[in-house]
Design a protein around this motif. Structure first.
Motif, PDB file in Angstrom:
ATOM      1  N   PHE A 342      27.555  11.508  78.300  1.00  0.00           N
ATOM      2  CA  PHE A 342      27.867  10.883  76.812  1.00  0.00           C
ATOM      3  C   PHE A 342      29.937  11.239  77.105  1.00  0.00           C
ATOM      4  N   SER A 344      32.454   9.299  74.472  1.00  0.00           N
ATOM      5  CA  SER A 344      32.972   7.993  73.163  1.00  0.00           C
ATOM      6  C   SER A 344      34.333   8.027  73.181  1.00  0.00           C
ATOM      7  N   VAL A 357      21.060  10.879  70.380  1.00  0.00           N
ATOM      8  CA  VAL A 357      20.892  11.305  71.288  1.00  0.00           C
ATOM      9  C   VAL A 357      19.801  12.884  71.220  1.00  0.00           C
ATOM     10  N   THR A 415      25.823   6.788  78.361  1.00  0.00           N
ATOM     11  CA  THR A 415      25.913   6.182  78.213  1.00  0.00           C
ATOM     12  C   THR A 415      26.841   6.308  76.390  1.00  0.00           C
ATOM     13  N   GLY A 416      26.995   6.005  75.392  1.00  0.00           N
ATOM     14  CA  GLY A 416      28.566   6.191  74.036  1.00  0.00           C
ATOM     15  C   GLY A 416      29.291   5.651  74.601  1.00  0.00           C
TER      16      GLY A 416
END
Length: 434
Positions: A342, A344, A357, A415-416
């Motif tokens: 992750f 972001s 998550v 993801t993120g």
């Protein structure tokens, strides 16, 4: 005037320091000087918090199957800058990008000495797109994706045949507002007088704003769950569903775009196709719908990069997107071990995203990447209460270790942030060529 793509891109990117300047005044001034090329285009306008890109892709594939030349204006890019301005899925060539930039350049320079000031990078890219579609590579239909919000977005200079608002969620609050109602008002700003609106928004507060705006503008409103519906049949390698609207019914449609939210995006696109076929004679046969939905794919949306080990990329970058991702993981990989990498941005609702998550992650690795607004790994680590969490500043090293240690039951989910996904995806492409 520009002679090389390097000169052109340097000019576009040096506009970045001018940041975001809400409003369409600069766009309108330049378009007026260009004799309004946007007025020659038949367009669809797609706004919303999540699902815009997928909805655009469904639309493009359906109309392309029907024999239309379809332009798309999207952002951000996943593989290359040129893909933001595409015709039939092919990004604008460097030569045409230079040509379009040279057309708008004198009028952009004119604004520098005025009260309106220099246009932003996104405004210039939008102008290049409009000029390309109208003057260089004329299209039967152009689908414009909103960049940010709607009301004040630079794409909001078009007069579309139909407007689409996919949904409304909490994202970009620093620009759009701190409540669903405020954000919905910005999204609903793309609604034009007398122009039909299609929405899949299911938040009561957002839907109320969209309904009120549609009534004020005398715009016919089609709402998912009311005017159009789906029946979900599930699936293994692909999704299967039925679609019905006030105009049509399709049985056993299939798509490789995974997740229930993608069925809603497909339905939203189909509602637009139905509407335009009925009222604007944009004729599409059933076979075009079937094939268009079946062949749609969108990079970075639950995209499998490798099968052994199983590595999945998904550009979920807000709480609503992360909720949809968690549901899709549960839908397909409920009995597998989910290991999440992750990363972001600092201006995202990271704590709310991590709540989603953590529902699916057996292990959670926090990392960072080379981007001005990227959050630090230790910052993200501090937001999490997950019992099996680690931090790693070097995402490439972390991902290599996750792949090396993975067994056949593991799913590695990256993801993120869309920007993070782009960087990871490009590294895989480079590795494939080495």
């Amino acid at each position: 005037m520009f002679k090389t793509i390097e000169e052109t891109m340097n000019w576009i990117h040096q506009l970045l320091p001018h940041g975001i300047k809400p409003g369409t005044m600069r766009m309108e001034r330049v378009l007026e000087r260009l004799n309004h090329p946007e007025r020659s285009l038949r367009t669809i306008h797609v706004g919303g918090t999540n699902g815009k890109g997928s909805t655009v892709s469904f639309l493009r594939n359906i109309y392309q199957k029907a024999g239309f030349d379809v332009g798309t204006f999207t952002s951000p890019y996943i593989t290359s800058f040129n893909e933001r301005i595409s015709v039939n899925g092919e990004g604008i060539s460097d030569e045409d990008l230079i040509k379009a930039a040279n057309i708008i350049y004198p009028y952009v320079k004119e604004l520098e000495g005025t009260d309106l000031g220099t246009p932003t990078e996104f405004e210039v890219v939008t102008l290049i797109g409009i000029v390309y579609f109208a003057k260089i590579n004329f299209c039967d239909l152009v689908i414009f994706e909103v960049g940010l919000g709607g009301r004040l977005d630079s794409t909001n200079v078009i007069a579309p045949l139909v407007s689409i608002i996919t949904n409304v969620g909490m994202d970009h609050m620093q620009y759009l507002g701190n409540s669903i109602q405020e954000i919905a008002r910005e999204k609903a700003g793309i609604i034009k007088s007398g122009t039909a609106v299609i929405t899949a928004s299911d938040h009561p507060d957002a839907l109320k704003v969209i309904q009120e705006t549609s009534e004020e503008k005398h715009a016919k409103l089609y709402v998912f769950g009311q005017s159009f519906h789906i029946t979900d049949h599930g699936g293994d390698d692909e999704e299967c569903f039925d679609f019905s609207s006030v105009f049509s019914h399709y049985s056993n449609l299939t798509t490789k775009m995974k997740g229930f939210h993608q069925l809603i995006n497909a339905a939203t696109a189909l509602m637009a196709v139905d509407y335009l076929k009925t009222y604007f004679a944009l004729h599409v046969e059933e076979e075009h719908v079937i094939q268009g939905i079946k062949e749609t794919h969108w990079p970075g949306r639950f995209e499998i990069l490798t099968a052994d080990p199983l590595v999945i990329l998904d550009g979920a970058h807000n709480p609503e997107g992360m909720h949809a991702l968690a549901e899709t993981v549960e839908r397909y990989y409920k009995d597998r071990t989910i290991k999440v990498l992750f990363a972001s941005l600092t201006d995202k609702k990271n704590e709310a995203m991590l709540e989603e998550v953590e529902k699916i992650a057996d292990e959670l690795t926090f990392t960072s990447f080379d981007f001005p607004r990227a959050a630090k790994a230790d910052e993200l680590y501090g937001y999490s209460n997950h019992p099996h969490k680690i931090q790693a500043d070097d995402w490439q090293h972390a991902l290599a270790g996750m792949k090396r240690d993975a067994d056949e039951n593991d799913v590695i989910l990256v993801t993120g942030s869309l920007y993070f996904i782009t960087e990871v995806r490009q590294s895989f492409n480079l590795n494939k060529h080495q």
